[in-house]
Scaffold this active site. Structure first.
Site, PDB file in Angstrom:
ATOM      1  N   GLN A  28       1.502  -1.143  -0.257  1.00 47.48           N
ATOM      2  CA  GLN A  28      -0.185  -0.239  -0.282  1.00 47.48           C
ATOM      3  C   GLN A  28       1.006   1.343   0.079  1.00 47.48           C
ATOM      4  OE1 GLN A  28      -3.436   1.427  -0.956  1.00 47.48           O
ATOM      5  NE2 GLN A  28      -4.038  -0.566  -0.160  1.00 47.48           N
ATOM      6  N   GLN A  86       1.819   0.188  15.220  1.00 48.74           N
ATOM      7  CA  GLN A  86       1.993   1.626  14.506  1.00 48.74           C
ATOM      8  C   GLN A  86       2.155   2.245  15.523  1.00 48.74           C
ATOM      9  OE1 GLN A  86      -1.443   3.165  12.257  1.00 48.74           O
ATOM     10  NE2 GLN A  86      -1.094   1.755  10.454  1.00 48.74           N
ATOM     11  N   HIS A 108      -6.466   3.008   8.001  1.00 51.33           N
ATOM     12  CA  HIS A 108      -7.065   2.277   8.555  1.00 51.33           C
ATOM     13  C   HIS A 108      -7.651   2.886   9.812  1.00 51.33           C
ATOM     14  CE1 HIS A 108      -9.607  -0.944  10.313  1.00 51.33           C
ATOM     15  NE2 HIS A 108      -8.377  -1.465  10.606  1.00 51.33           N
ATOM     16  N   GLY A 134      -2.530  -2.307  -2.639  1.00 51.22           N
ATOM     17  CA  GLY A 134      -1.806  -1.177  -3.129  1.00 51.22           C
ATOM     18  C   GLY A 134      -0.979  -1.387  -4.838  1.00 51.22           C
ATOM     19  N   GLU A 231     -14.105 -23.836  -6.541  1.00 52.34           N
ATOM     20  CA  GLU A 231     -15.369 -23.168  -7.266  1.00 52.34           C
ATOM     21  C   GLU A 231     -15.764 -22.021  -6.669  1.00 52.34           C
ATOM     22  OE1 GLU A 231     -18.548 -25.579  -8.917  1.00 52.34           O
ATOM     23  OE2 GLU A 231     -17.113 -27.284  -9.547  1.00 52.34           O
TER      24      GLU A 231
END
Length: 328
Positions: A28, A86, A108, A134, A231
Site C-alpha cells: 500500500q 503503529q 485504517h 496497493g 469453485e
C-alpha cells in the site's frame, strides 16, 4: 445514500507545496508513494533498512529516511505500517515531530479509534483509505483510472483537513472513480466486522464446515475440496462483478433455487445473533483490547491456532490439487 466526491471536488494545489512522508513502504505504501509522486507531490519514504521493501524504495528512486527524519521533514505524515506496530512507531519516532499544523494520515482507523494513538490537538488527523490493495491502486492509476477511496476527518485543526484529504485522494487517483466520506469509527468497525464475520472468518469456517461434512459422509476429500473451496472463486468473481442478483442469473436454475431456499437455513437466526455479538465486541473495544494484549504477550494463541489451522486436511488436499492447476 453517501455523497460521492470526484476530481472536480478536489484541489491538488492544497498539498502541492507540502512534503508527504510515507511511513512503511509495503504494497500500500509503495502504491500511494508512486502515485503521489507522479501527481507532482513531494514524497519522502521511511522503511526499515535492509528489508526488501527498503530495497524496493531505493530501486523506485526514493531516498529512504528513518521514521524520525521523515516525520521531521514532512508536513503530511501517512502511517502505513501494520496496525499492531503503529502505536510504538508513533510514540517512539513521530509524536515529537508533530509541529502545529502538520497532518497525521491513516488508511485504517484502528489505532486512532481505539486510542492507541492520541495525537496532540494542534494537528490535522484524517484518513484516506483506498478500497483495494496497493498494487491495484498503482495499476489503476497508471491506466488512467483509480481505486475508490474512503476519507474521514478526526481532527480539523487547520480548518482544511477535509480539503487535504480530498487532495490526497486525488493524488493517488481515488477521485477519478469516486470518494465516499465516512468516520474513523465507521470505517474501523465495519472493516473489522467484515473481516471477522464474512470475508475471512465466516468464509473460512463455512468452507471447512462444508468440506468436513462431505468427507464425514464418505465422499472423497478431493471432490469435497473442488465443490466447497475451489469453485468459490467462480461465485465470488460473479458477485464482485455483477452483485448477488447478477450472480444468480449466471448460475444454473438448480443452483439459484438451492441458494434462495437453503442459504437462510445455513445462516440462520442463531448465526445472525452471533454476528451481532461479534459486532458488539468490536464496538465496545473488546476485540481491540484482546488483539493488543495478544501482541504484547508474543501472540501465544495466534501462533497456536494458526499452526493447527495450517495442518487441516483441506490444506493438505488443496496443496496436492493446486499442483494440477498451473493456471492458478
Amino acid at each position: 445514500m453517501a455523497k460521492m466526491y470526484y476530481d472536480k471536488d478536489a484541489d491538488l494545489n492544497i498539498i502541492k507545496k507540502s512534503i508527504v512522508a510515507i511511513i512503511g513502504y509495503g504494497i500500500q505504501g509503495r502504491g500511494q508513494a508512486l502515485n503521489l509522486r507522479d501527481s507532482g507531490i513531494k514524497v519522502v519514504v521511511s522503511e526499515l533498512a535492509g528489508t526488501d521493501n527498503y530495497k524496493q524504495a531505493i530501486k523506485d528512486g526514493f531516498k529512504v529516511l528513518s521514521v524520525e527524519d521523515a516525520s521531521k521533514k514532512a508536513d503530511i505524515i501517512q502511517v502505513l505500517t501494520q496496525d499492531h506496530v503503529q502505536a510504538a512507531v508513533y510514540k517512539n519516532s513521530i509524536a515529537k515531530n508533530l509541529k502545529a499544523g502538520k497532518s497525521l494520515v491513516f488508511s485504517h482507523g484502528f489505532n486512532i479509534h481505539f486510542k492507541q494513538i492520541v495525537p496532540p490537538k494542534n494537528v490535522d488527523v484524517f484518513m484516506v483509505a483506498p478500497k483495494g490493495p496497493g498494487a491495484l491502486v498503482r495499476q489503476m492509476y497508471e491506466d488512467g483510472k483509480g481505486v475508490p477511496c474512503l476519507i474521514a476527518v478526526y481532527q480539523n485543526y487547520t480548518g482544511k483537513a477535509k480539503k487535504k484529504a480530498l487532495a490526497y485522494a486525488k493524488g493517488i487517483g481515488g477521485t477519478r472513480m469516486g470518494v465516499i466520506e465516512t468516520t474513523f469509527a465507521e470505517e474501523t468497525e465495519t472493516d473489522l466486522f467484515g473481516e471477522q464475520v464474512v470475508l475471512c472468518g465466516g468464509t473460512s469456517e463455512l468452507v471447512k464446515a462444508g468440506f468436513e461434512t462431505l468427507v464425514k459422509a464418505g465422499y472423497q476429500p478431493e471432490i469435497a475440496y473442488f465443490e466447497c473451496l475451489h469453485e468459490l472463486k467462480l461465485i465470488t468473481d460473479l458477485i464482485y462483478k455483477y452483485g448477488i442478483t447478477g450472480m444468480r442469473k449466471r448460475v444454473s436454475d438448480t443452483a439459484e433455487y438451492g441458494d434462495i431456499t437453503r442459504g437462510k437455513r445455513v445462516v440462520d437466526k442463531k448465526i445472525r445473533k452471533e454476528m451481532q455479538v461479534i459486532l458488539n465486541e468490536i464496538q465496545s473495544g473488546k476485540f481491540a483490547k484482546e488483539w493488543i494484549n495478544e501482541n504484547k504477550k508474543g501472540r501465544p494463541n495466534y501462533n497456536k491456532i494458526t499452526k493447527a489451522e495450517s495442518s487441516h486436511q483441506i490444506e493438505k488436499v488443496g496443496e496436492k490439487l493446486r499442483k494440477m492447476m498451473p493456471w492458478i
